[in-house]
Design an enzyme around this catalytic site. Structure first.
Site, short mmCIF file in Angstrom:
data_model
loop_
_atom_site.label_atom_id
_atom_site.label_comp_id
_atom_site.label_asym_id
_atom_site.label_seq_id
_atom_site.Cartn_x
_atom_site.Cartn_y
_atom_site.Cartn_z
N ASP A 11 111.95 23.08 37.33
CA ASP A 11 111.92 22.30 38.56
C ASP A 11 113.04 22.82 39.46
O ASP A 11 113.91 23.58 39.01
CB ASP A 11 112.13 20.82 38.21
N ASP A 13 114.68 20.82 42.80
CA ASP A 13 115.61 19.79 43.27
C ASP A 13 116.11 18.92 42.11
O ASP A 13 115.31 18.35 41.36
CB ASP A 13 114.91 18.88 44.29
N ASP A 178 114.27 17.39 35.64
CA ASP A 178 115.24 16.30 35.71
C ASP A 178 114.58 14.93 35.90
O ASP A 178 115.28 13.95 36.13
CB ASP A 178 116.20 16.53 36.87
#
Length: 234
Positions: A11, A13, A178
């Protein structure tokens, strides 16, 4: 010692780059131009995950005390989205920074022969700008943004495409993210998922999502690499 994974998908961001401050700047630039009050940094953090378009919709729904569906269907939304696009393109890379050990970890993994893919729900034009600003573009074998395919995370299509494209078995692939969206994406694709605790995840603890492992930072990905390969990327 052989490398533990042949393919790792990341991922963006909240995983590789802290981008929330500049996203908040762009949202508030847009809201100010419309005569609305600003939203807080924490609110923006909690809205991150489904792409900047959905984040803007969430902000407008809150300020207008309406539903996200009504915002999407509003005649004025296209113009607002275009306004936001100008602000965010200008803001991309201005207040973001790499999390610890990101660059050296990606370099070490690539040196060890691991195929690296970026998979984000951020729209492609913004993804490319952020990667270019931070010098990460050359480290990835493929970049899948929120508008690359007809569907985006947590749909597993992007993962399936990479497994087929690079000829990697599911058990040799890892997803690193995250948020619950990243964990769901990996689960839907049938691949292992490791999660970082410092990202956004809509304000919820990452442990609640049930990843296979929670790691403190990206350096955990290099602990099982062959010594020479890990050293080469340092």
């Amino acid at each position: 010692m052989p490398r533990p994974f042949d393919l790792i998908l990341f991922d963006l961001d909240g995983t590789l780059i802290e981008t929330a401050p500049e996203i908040a700047d762009a949202v508030n630039d847009t809201l100010t131009a419309l005569g609305h009050p600003a939203v807080s940094q924490q609110e923006v953090n909690d809205w991150i995950g489904h792409g900047t378009r959905e984040l803007l919709i969430q902000a407008l729904a809150k300020l207008l005390n309406t539903t996200t569906q009504q915002v999407r269907e509003a005649e004025a939304f296209a113009a607002i989205e275009a306004e936001f696009g100008l602000h965010y393109q200008r803001r991309c890379g201005t207040r973001s920074h790499l999390y610890p050990h990101v660059r050296e970890t990606l370099q070490a993994l690539r040196a060890a022969g691991v195929t690296l893919v970026l998979m984000t729900n951020k729209e492609g034009r913004y993804t490319q700008t952020v990667l270019d600003v931070h010098g990460l573009t050359p480290l990835f074998h493929r970049v899948i943004s929120g508008d690359t395919l007809p569907v985006k995370k947590p749909d597993p299509a992007g993962v399936h495409d990479c497994l087929q494209r690079f000829g990697v078995a599911r058990e040799r692939a890892l997803f690193v993210g995250d948020s619950s969206i990243d964990v769901a994406t990996a689960r839907n694709a049938g691949v292992t998922v490791w999660a970082l605790p410092y990202g956004y995840n809509m304000g919820e603890p990452i442990e609640a999502c049930g990843p296979d492992r929670v790691i403190p930072d990206l350096s955990a990905l290099t602990t099982q690499l062959p010594v020479r390969a890990a050293a080469a990327g340092a």
